[in-house]
Design an enzyme around this catalytic site. Structure first.
Site, PDB file in Angstrom:
ATOM      1  N   SER A 202      76.862 -48.273 -31.496  1.00 44.41           N
ATOM      2  CA  SER A 202      76.649 -47.421 -32.769  1.00 44.41           C
ATOM      3  C   SER A 202      75.787 -46.421 -33.645  1.00 44.41           C
ATOM      4  CB  SER A 202      77.163 -49.133 -34.130  1.00 44.41           C
ATOM      5  OG  SER A 202      77.652 -48.638 -34.757  1.00 44.41           O
ATOM      6  N   GLU A 326      88.083 -49.494 -31.759  1.00 41.54           N
ATOM      7  CA  GLU A 326      86.917 -48.983 -32.832  1.00 41.54           C
ATOM      8  C   GLU A 326      86.952 -49.119 -33.763  1.00 41.54           C
ATOM      9  OE1 GLU A 326      83.918 -48.853 -31.935  1.00 41.54           O
ATOM     10  OE2 GLU A 326      83.457 -47.834 -29.914  1.00 41.54           O
ATOM     11  N   HIS A 420      84.259 -52.909 -32.758  1.00 40.66           N
ATOM     12  CA  HIS A 420      83.547 -52.005 -32.161  1.00 40.66           C
ATOM     13  C   HIS A 420      82.200 -53.383 -32.113  1.00 40.66           C
ATOM     14  CE1 HIS A 420      80.485 -48.673 -33.427  1.00 40.66           C
ATOM     15  NE2 HIS A 420      80.004 -49.941 -34.417  1.00 40.66           N
TER      16      HIS A 420
END
Length: 530
Positions: A202, A326, A420
């Site tokens: 991330s 995601e 995610h």
């Protein structure tokens, strides 16, 4: 005198019997814990960025007398109270896990940079425990770095006091300082400073890609693993100029007032009170734009997309990839029907909305949310990742792509799919842990019965962890017992890690081509240069 005599005895023991747990680094003696894998927690790599050092590049850590007992993680850098553990601006520390029994072992080094939108995160998160990776023959390092307003504040007064005439990007300079510490000291832990892999997810995935264009980071690492980097080729804010319709970063600093001494005199808590809460749908965009990496002409010399496209980056080996879902992060886009989907598409891509809807079709209201989430994930994560892969593969054959598709117990429970950050505990072999914690929160309920994970999850975790370690050792994620992972340049090949592990080609090409056309056009139209 007794302390000096004790240190001499301990150092003689360490020299006679191998590395043991006592290590001498450039700032003093450090004592860790453990046997098979020894761990050293909370080693300062820079001075506390407090008082006059707040919003300045990191300064050298001060040497200490005696022995630092390194058994506690560094304090979390100031942030919203979403993670357990104490917070302090005196947070620039790192942790080392090493299996080496001799300082001459010269093991590969992996340096972990956590995610959290550059607003939250800490090395103390249990999903980041480095023991399992280190046990495979690497030295694992995890680093804290400044967050939010402390890591990225840009301000005209800060520009004036800087020798380079810039401000912001302190967090990236923290990462550089930590990597410089690795160069100076990791040999004492049995690591090889000439074989360093940086990896992150991330914001951490974005950070490791950005470090590829940071001049100060040149030569500090040889390999990069980027997991779910966000907006790598999207428009990025500039320090004092309004590009892409974005407010110059210094304008956000001006809102806090002109008196820099007064701002530095405020407590961290008072500064945090003046900010909107992070990671909420209403405030994340403005807060993120205010306290994020910025093109300053020094740390980030130019738009990263322009630098990558022109070959002006560190030509290191690379793994980069994303997760299949995601876009479900934070519950996904606020779309609950076809009408909302079309309105949302128009807000996102304007006159190209019809093309977006055709590439991400939804026939019913029930399908609209999933379609919007998929397109949002491709736009935010997959498009930029593929762009970095394409640029890197032109100059280095050791470039690899992956997609994580496993829907685990948490993903099924909260209906986020292969969400995610869900790959992280697979790579660290910390299942069934999660970087989101286990408590119910605005993210959802992440409490999961460990019994819901099965042998398939365990085998997938071992395979991914082994591939990451193989890459750190040799620059290739291939090795005995692993499914052959072809290089990206070979037909834009990628490895899928999911219910099966298999090599495939051209991940979501039509959709990502569209996102590339849209975002490249948006960026190029707003770039005032030829």
């Amino acid at each position: 005198m007794k302390l000096i005599f004790g240190v001499l005895l301990l150092s003689a023991s360490a020299l006679a019997n191998g590395l043991d747990t006592l290590v001498k680094i450039d700032t003093g003696w450090v004592s860790g814990s453990g046997t098979g894998v020894r761990v050293y927690k909370g080693i300062p790599y820079a001075a506390a960025p407090v008082g006059p050092l707040r919003w300045k590049p990191p300064q050298p850590a001060q040497p200490w007398k005696g022995i630092l007992v390194a058994k506690n993680f560094p304090a979390n850098c100031p942030q919203a109270p979403l993670l357990p553990g104490p917070q302090s601006e005196d947070c620039l520390g790192l942790n080392v896990w090493t299996p080496a029994h001799s300082a001459a072992a010269k093991l590969p080094v992996m340096v972990w940079i956590y995610g959290g939108g550059f607003q939250i995160g800490a090395t103390s998160q249990s999903a980041y425990d480095g023991e399992a990776l280190a046990a495979q023959g690497v030295v694992l390092v995890s680093i804290n770095y400044r967050l939010g307003i402390f890591g990225f504040l840009a301000h005209p007064a800060l520009n004036q006091e800087s020798p380079q005439g810039v401000s912001g990007n302190y967090a990236l300079l923290d990462m550089v300082a930590a990597l410089q510490w690795v160069q100076r000291n990791i040999g004492a832990f049995g690591g090889d400073p000439r074989n360093v892999t940086i990896f992150g997810e991330s914001a951490g995935g974005t950070a490791v890609c950005l470090l590829m264009v940071v001049p100060q980071a040149e030569g500090l690492f040889q390999k990069v693993i980027s997991e779910s980097a966000a907006w790598m080729f999207g428009p990025i804010s500039h320090l004092t100029e309004s590009w892409y319709g974005r407010v110059p970063m210094t304008k956000f600093g001006e809102k806090l007032g002109p008196d820099l001494a007064a701002l530095r005199a405020k407590s961290a808590a008072d500064l945090m009170k003046s900010l909107p809460p992070p990671m909420t749908r209403n405030d994340a965009a403005e807060r993120g734009e205010a306290y994020m990496p910025v093109v300053d002409g020094w740390v980030i010399p130019d738009d990263p997309a322009r630098l990558f496209s022109s070959g002006k980056f560190h030509h290191v080996s690379l793994i980069a990839g994303t997760n299949a879902d995601e876009g479900t992060l934070l519950g996904g886009p606020p779309v609950r029907g076809l009408a909302q989907y079309r309105k949302w598409a128009a807000q996102k891509v304007g006159p190209l909305a019809d093309r977006l809807v055709s590439l991400y079709p939804a026939a019913t209201d029930a399908e609209a949310h999933a379609a919007a989430a998929q397109s949002s994930g491709d736009l935010t994560f997959l498009y930029g990742t593929r762009s970095v892969l394409r640029a890197a593969s032109k100059l280095n054959p050791k470039v690899f792509q992956y997609q994580f598709t496993r829907v685990n117990a948490i993903g099924r429970q909260i209906h986020w799919g292969s969400f995610h950050a869900s790959e992280i505990p697979y790579i660290f072999e910390t299942l069934p842990d999660s970087v989101y914690g286990t408590q119910s929160s605005f993210l959802g309920d992440f409490s999961v019965n460990p019994d819901t994970y099965n042998e398939q999850d365990r085998k997938l975790s071992q395979a991914m962890s082994a591939a990451w370690v193989a890459f750190a050792k040799t620059g290739s994620p291939n090795g005995p017992g692993l499914v052959r992972w072809p290089a990206f340049a070979d037909k834009e090949s990628y490895m899928e890690f999911g219910d099966q592990i298999a090599a495939k080609e051209s991940l979501r090409k039509k959709q990502v081509d569209f996102m590339s056309e849209y975002t490249d056009g948006l960026r190029n139209r707003a770039d005032p240069r030829p």
